[in-house]
Design an enzyme around this catalytic site. Structure first.
Site, PDB file in Angstrom:
ATOM      1  N   ASP A   1       1.795 -14.517  12.534  1.00 64.07           N
ATOM      2  CA  ASP A   1       0.648 -15.114  11.848  1.00 64.07           C
ATOM      3  C   ASP A   1      -0.262 -13.987  11.372  1.00 64.07           C
ATOM      4  O   ASP A   1      -0.923 -13.337  12.185  1.00 64.07           O
ATOM      5  CB  ASP A   1      -0.111 -16.026  12.812  1.00 64.07           C
ATOM      6  CG  ASP A   1      -1.215 -16.817  12.123  1.00 64.07           C
ATOM      7  OD1 ASP A   1      -1.690 -16.377  11.058  1.00 64.07           O
ATOM      8  OD2 ASP A   1      -1.632 -17.862  12.669  1.00 64.07           O
TER       9      ASP A   1
ATOM     10  N   GLU B   1       0.832  -1.201   0.000  1.00 62.55           N
ATOM     11  CA  GLU B   1       0.000   0.000   0.000  1.00 62.55           C
ATOM     12  C   GLU B   1       0.866   1.250   0.000  1.00 62.55           C
ATOM     13  O   GLU B   1       1.473   1.613   1.019  1.00 62.55           O
ATOM     14  CB  GLU B   1      -0.927   0.033   1.222  1.00 62.55           C
ATOM     15  CG  GLU B   1      -1.825   1.280   1.236  1.00 62.55           C
ATOM     16  CD  GLU B   1      -2.723   1.359   2.438  1.00 62.55           C
ATOM     17  OE1 GLU B   1      -3.236   2.468   2.719  1.00 62.55           O
ATOM     18  OE2 GLU B   1      -2.925   0.331   3.109  1.00 62.55           O
TER      19      GLU B   1
ATOM     20  N   HIS C   1      -2.232  10.092  -1.229  1.00 63.27           N
ATOM     21  CA  HIS C   1      -2.326   8.804  -1.935  1.00 63.27           C
ATOM     22  C   HIS C   1      -2.097   8.987  -3.434  1.00 63.27           C
ATOM     23  O   HIS C   1      -1.475   8.140  -4.086  1.00 63.27           O
ATOM     24  CB  HIS C   1      -3.687   8.153  -1.665  1.00 63.27           C
ATOM     25  CG  HIS C   1      -3.674   7.271  -0.463  1.00 63.27           C
ATOM     26  ND1 HIS C   1      -3.380   5.927  -0.525  1.00 63.27           N
ATOM     27  CD2 HIS C   1      -3.901   7.530   0.846  1.00 63.27           C
ATOM     28  CE1 HIS C   1      -3.429   5.395   0.683  1.00 63.27           C
ATOM     29  NE2 HIS C   1      -3.745   6.351   1.537  1.00 63.27           N
TER      30      HIS C   1
ATOM     31  N   LYS D   1      -8.452 -15.517  15.810  1.00 60.65           N
ATOM     32  CA  LYS D   1      -8.638 -15.157  14.405  1.00 60.65           C
ATOM     33  C   LYS D   1     -10.078 -14.815  14.054  1.00 60.65           C
ATOM     34  O   LYS D   1     -10.506 -14.997  12.906  1.00 60.65           O
ATOM     35  CB  LYS D   1      -8.109 -16.276  13.495  1.00 60.65           C
ATOM     36  CG  LYS D   1      -6.631 -16.552  13.727  1.00 60.65           C
ATOM     37  CD  LYS D   1      -6.117 -17.748  12.955  1.00 60.65           C
ATOM     38  CE  LYS D   1      -4.649 -17.994  13.313  1.00 60.65           C
ATOM     39  NZ  LYS D   1      -4.101 -19.205  12.707  1.00 60.65           N
TER      40      LYS D   1
END
Length: 388
Positions: free
Chosen positions: A273, A65, A379, A197
């Site tokens: 993770d 990004e 951006h 998760k």
């Protein structure tokens, strides 16, 4: 050059223009990945120097990004100009919650009473300790749904994130306890009350992994010169965006601007993770406008900006999983936490502090950009390749 500014030479261990594919595949086979057909390269950038608890750090982030690292680095620059970030570890304990089916509600209640009794904890700890040198059972709480009991074990796991460690330990505990309750059956090692998760209020309230908070005070003049923003506008925006807007959305732990951006980038760089970004990104960002301590003459900024990020469930480790891969270990070395610490758990706790502090930098910069309507222009400038 950026890494050298933070005093780290570990960046030289990162692949730049060459890649030892044979060594890489040997390291992942049988440990990190099955049916391997290739690899996906991710660019790694750094922010820093970041002043955290009196130390100067260079923090690696892996992301695709554009503008994310530039923005977070701007936040780090503003924070460092204000004296840096202070952090605290509020709690440390990984959880696993097996689901047990009892014969009836009364037996489930009896199992709950047994597991939660203070005088039974040493017995449960002894059963758990048979499976690990580093794992230690800290506490047990049980939730009841009819005749089903969800036994939430909270454990210390040293410098490992610890899911495998506590999985073995909780299995051993239940193998020793359930025979006292004839007919009770373990139906799943994870009953989703852990919670792993998935977004969950239990993690937000009780914590999971490392619970960390960070705080910084940035002088109003720095907010104006580095962040190109006004302290009071940033503070007002934080209330309406991060608090009111998130409340209207029914968010669980989403009272922030983009914590998951930074958490994921550090996780990818440092061998964590990435799926645990879900709960690790739970974050409450608070921003206040406070009277400046440095107003000496007319024209000085009258307000400073106080920002804090509280993150109750950062799930990280510095041993095991992807932390042993060469590039990921190099990233851990950059922040001084590779491998096991002399005091078990110190490296993992420090990594959690770094995650929270870097999130604070990202929150600060994005909120300043939003308050000044600079987000889209940044951006467009940094996330688009110029046409040839």
């Amino acid at each position: 050059q950026a890494a050298a500014a933070g005093g780290s030479t570990a960046v030289h261990s990162l692949p730049v223009d060459g890649f030892d594919a044979s060594r890489f595949y040997d390291s992942v086979l049988g440990a990190n990945c099955e049916n391997v057909v290739g690899f996906v390269p991710l660019p790694v950038g750094v922010i820093g120097p970041l002043q955290l608890d009196g130390a100067s750090l260079t923090v690696p982030l892996a992301t695709t990004e554009g503008a994310l690292i530039a923005s977070t680095n701007r936040g780090a620059r503003a924070v460092s100009a204000g004296g840096g970030i202070t952090s605290v570890v509020l709690g440390d304990g990984m959880t696993r919650a097996p689901a047990v089916e009892c014969v009836d509600l009364l037996q489930a209640a009896a199992l709950k009473a047994y597991c939660e009794a203070a005088d039974h904890l040493p017995e449960l700890q002894a059963l758990f300790s048979q499976t690990s040198r580093f794992g230690k059972l800290l506490s047990v709480s049980v939730a009841i749904a009819g005749r089903h009991a969800f036994v939430r074990f909270r454990c210390a796991t040293g410098d490992a994130m610890g899911m495998n460690m506590i999985g073995k330990g909780t299995s051993a505990v239940l193998a020793g306890v359930l025979p006292r309750f004839p007919g009770a059956e373990l139906i799943a090692l994870s009953g989703n009350y852990c919670t792993d998760k998935k977004p969950a209020a239990v993690n937000w309230i009780e914590g999971r992994g490392k619970s960390v908070a960070c705080e910084a005070v940035i002088p109003g003049q720095v907010v104006r010169s580095v962040l190109k923003a006004d302290v009071q506008r940033v503070a007002r925006l934080n209330v309406h965006k991060n608090l009111v807007g998130s409340a209207l959305a029914g968010s669980i732990g989403g009272f922030n601007a983009h914590a998951s951006n930074i958490v994921t980038a550090i996780f990818l760089a440092c061998g964590q993770d990435p799926a645990q970004n879900v709960e690790s990104s739970q974050c409450l960002t608070t921003i206040e406008s406070v009277p400046s301590a440095g107003v000496a003459e007319e024209g000085d900024e009258p307000f400073d900006l106080r920002i804090a990020c509280t993150m109750p469930s950062i799930e990280v480790g510095t041993v095991g999983g992807g932390t042993g891969l060469a590039a990921q270990r190099a990233c851990l070395e950059m922040v001084g936490v590779a491998g096991a610490a002399d005091v078990p758990g110190d490296n993992a706790r420090q990594l959690a502090r770094i995650v929270c502090a870097t999130v604070l930098c990202g929150e600060l910069s994005l909120m300043a950009a939003l308050s000044s309507s600079h987000l889209i222009s940044a951006h467009l400038a940094l996330n688009r390749k110029p046409s040839k």
